[in-house]
Design a protein around this motif. Sequence first.
Motif, PDB file in Angstrom:
ATOM      1  N   PHE A 126      -3.169   6.853  16.720  1.00 15.94           N
ATOM      2  CA  PHE A 126      -1.745   6.702  17.002  1.00 15.94           C
ATOM      3  C   PHE A 126      -1.191   5.463  16.320  1.00 15.94           C
ATOM      4  N   VAL A 127      -1.891   4.339  16.442  1.00 14.83           N
ATOM      5  CA  VAL A 127      -1.435   3.106  15.795  1.00 14.83           C
ATOM      6  C   VAL A 127      -1.356   3.296  14.284  1.00 14.83           C
ATOM      7  N   GLY A 128      -2.353   3.986  13.725  1.00 14.27           N
ATOM      8  CA  GLY A 128      -2.344   4.207  12.282  1.00 14.27           C
ATOM      9  C   GLY A 128      -1.202   5.085  11.825  1.00 14.27           C
ATOM     10  N   CYS A 129      -0.956   6.192  12.559  1.00 12.14           N
ATOM     11  CA  CYS A 129       0.064   7.157  12.133  1.00 12.14           C
ATOM     12  C   CYS A 129       1.482   6.733  12.501  1.00 12.14           C
ATOM     13  N   GLU A 130       1.652   6.289  13.730  1.00 13.64           N
ATOM     14  CA  GLU A 130       3.002   6.115  14.262  1.00 13.64           C
ATOM     15  C   GLU A 130       3.499   4.671  14.240  1.00 13.64           C
ATOM     16  N   VAL A 131       2.606   3.716  14.053  1.00 12.70           N
ATOM     17  CA  VAL A 131       3.037   2.320  14.035  1.00 12.70           C
ATOM     18  C   VAL A 131       2.875   1.731  12.637  1.00 12.70           C
ATOM     19  N   LEU A 132       1.631   1.594  12.172  1.00 13.32           N
ATOM     20  CA  LEU A 132       1.411   0.932  10.887  1.00 13.32           C
ATOM     21  C   LEU A 132       2.060   1.696   9.736  1.00 13.32           C
ATOM     22  N   HIS A 133       1.908   3.028   9.735  1.00 18.29           N
ATOM     23  CA  HIS A 133       2.504   3.815   8.654  1.00 18.29           C
ATOM     24  C   HIS A 133       4.023   3.667   8.643  1.00 18.29           C
ATOM     25  N   ARG A 134       4.635   3.698   9.825  1.00 26.65           N
ATOM     26  CA  ARG A 134       6.092   3.549   9.904  1.00 26.65           C
ATOM     27  C   ARG A 134       6.534   2.164   9.431  1.00 26.65           C
ATOM     28  N   ARG A 148       2.084  -7.836  -4.715  1.00 23.12           N
ATOM     29  CA  ARG A 148       1.591  -7.951  -6.082  1.00 23.12           C
ATOM     30  C   ARG A 148       0.712  -6.747  -6.390  1.00 23.12           C
ATOM     31  N   PRO A 149       0.516  -6.427  -7.667  1.00 25.11           N
ATOM     32  CA  PRO A 149      -0.295  -5.259  -8.016  1.00 25.11           C
ATOM     33  C   PRO A 149      -1.700  -5.292  -7.418  1.00 25.11           C
ATOM     34  N   SER A 150      -2.263  -6.499  -7.250  1.00 23.90           N
ATOM     35  CA  SER A 150      -3.626  -6.608  -6.740  1.00 23.90           C
ATOM     36  C   SER A 150      -3.695  -6.568  -5.214  1.00 23.90           C
ATOM     37  N   GLU A 151      -2.537  -6.478  -4.543  1.00 24.20           N
ATOM     38  CA  GLU A 151      -2.500  -6.520  -3.087  1.00 24.20           C
ATOM     39  C   GLU A 151      -2.085  -5.172  -2.508  1.00 24.20           C
ATOM     40  N   SER A 152      -2.391  -4.970  -1.237  1.00 21.04           N
ATOM     41  CA  SER A 152      -2.035  -3.742  -0.541  1.00 21.04           C
ATOM     42  C   SER A 152      -1.098  -4.065   0.608  1.00 21.04           C
ATOM     43  N   LEU A 153       0.058  -3.409   0.637  1.00 25.30           N
ATOM     44  CA  LEU A 153       0.992  -3.616   1.737  1.00 25.30           C
ATOM     45  C   LEU A 153       0.397  -3.099   3.048  1.00 25.30           C
ATOM     46  N   GLU A 154      -0.391  -2.028   2.954  1.00 28.76           N
ATOM     47  CA  GLU A 154      -1.034  -1.496   4.152  1.00 28.76           C
ATOM     48  C   GLU A 154      -1.954  -2.531   4.786  1.00 28.76           C
ATOM     49  N   VAL A 155      -2.710  -3.262   3.945  1.00 27.91           N
ATOM     50  CA  VAL A 155      -3.603  -4.294   4.461  1.00 27.91           C
ATOM     51  C   VAL A 155      -2.798  -5.417   5.093  1.00 27.91           C
ATOM     52  N   ARG A 156      -1.706  -5.811   4.442  1.00 26.45           N
ATOM     53  CA  ARG A 156      -0.872  -6.891   4.982  1.00 26.45           C
ATOM     54  C   ARG A 156      -0.296  -6.519   6.352  1.00 26.45           C
ATOM     55  N   VAL A 157       0.213  -5.300   6.474  1.00 28.09           N
ATOM     56  CA  VAL A 157       0.791  -4.855   7.740  1.00 28.09           C
ATOM     57  C   VAL A 157      -0.295  -4.764   8.812  1.00 28.09           C
ATOM     58  N   ALA A 158      -1.470  -4.249   8.453  1.00 29.92           N
ATOM     59  CA  ALA A 158      -2.563  -4.134   9.419  1.00 29.92           C
ATOM     60  C   ALA A 158      -3.027  -5.504   9.898  1.00 29.92           C
ATOM     61  N   LEU A 159      -3.070  -6.482   9.007  1.00 28.29           N
ATOM     62  CA  LEU A 159      -3.463  -7.828   9.412  1.00 28.29           C
ATOM     63  C   LEU A 159      -2.430  -8.455  10.331  1.00 28.29           C
ATOM     64  N   GLY A 160      -1.159  -8.193  10.063  1.00 28.37           N
ATOM     65  CA  GLY A 160      -0.125  -8.675  10.962  1.00 28.37           C
ATOM     66  C   GLY A 160      -0.260  -8.056  12.338  1.00 28.37           C
ATOM     67  N   ALA A 161      -0.539  -6.734  12.377  1.00 27.35           N
ATOM     68  CA  ALA A 161      -0.727  -6.047  13.651  1.00 27.35           C
ATOM     69  C   ALA A 161      -1.948  -6.590  14.382  1.00 27.35           C
TER      70      ALA A 161
END
Length: 205
Positions: A126-134, A148-161
């Motif tokens: 649920f967190v993956g689909c409905e929170v982090l993805h959103r 930056r090209p070498s970075e992932s926004l998904e990783v940044r958002v997950a670390l914030g969460a």
Amino acid sequence: MSPRGRRPGGEDTRAAIIAAARTEFAQRGYDGTSLRAVAREAGVDPKLVHHYFDGKSELFVEVMAFPANPAVLVERVAAAPRDQLGETLARVFLAAWDGPEGRERFAAMFAAAAAHEEHARMVREFVGCEVLHRVVEAMRTEVGVEPRPSESLEVRVALGAAQLIGMGLLRYVVKVPAVADASVEELVAILGPSLQHHLVPPAPG
């Protein structure tokens, strides 16, 4: 015995849908559960599920007794000015969980997730689909954040969460005094800049 038929509308029907959803989520996880399967388990017309709940995420929120729909919270964060995203995210998180009822629900949710793998899988999906993805999609479209090209926004958002959830565990579950007794404003002031760094990548150079 009379054959099992579909239930008419009413409070009993809503309760039956919630009970059926709890069973389906536990057995199949969040990703594997469909509203049609919930309706079949509850013995109701699928239209009744949509009548009571606006989609699978809202049904899951009811089953898990979340204090607020994460989709609504994400919209509030995305609506904030870009330079206030971190502070807004911290404030929205605390506003959802910091009341007595929210604290109890947070503690119960993570206690169950720690004790039962099926519960942990439900929360994880649920967190993956409905929170982090959103959040990621909101960052890209509404806020215009691009790493930056070498970075992932998904990783940044997950670390914030992860930082927010870790704070929640210390405040509501473990109840470490320094965190449990801190004011909301104090926590927002400390967490905001760190979350801002996660959500809004610094400009090159």
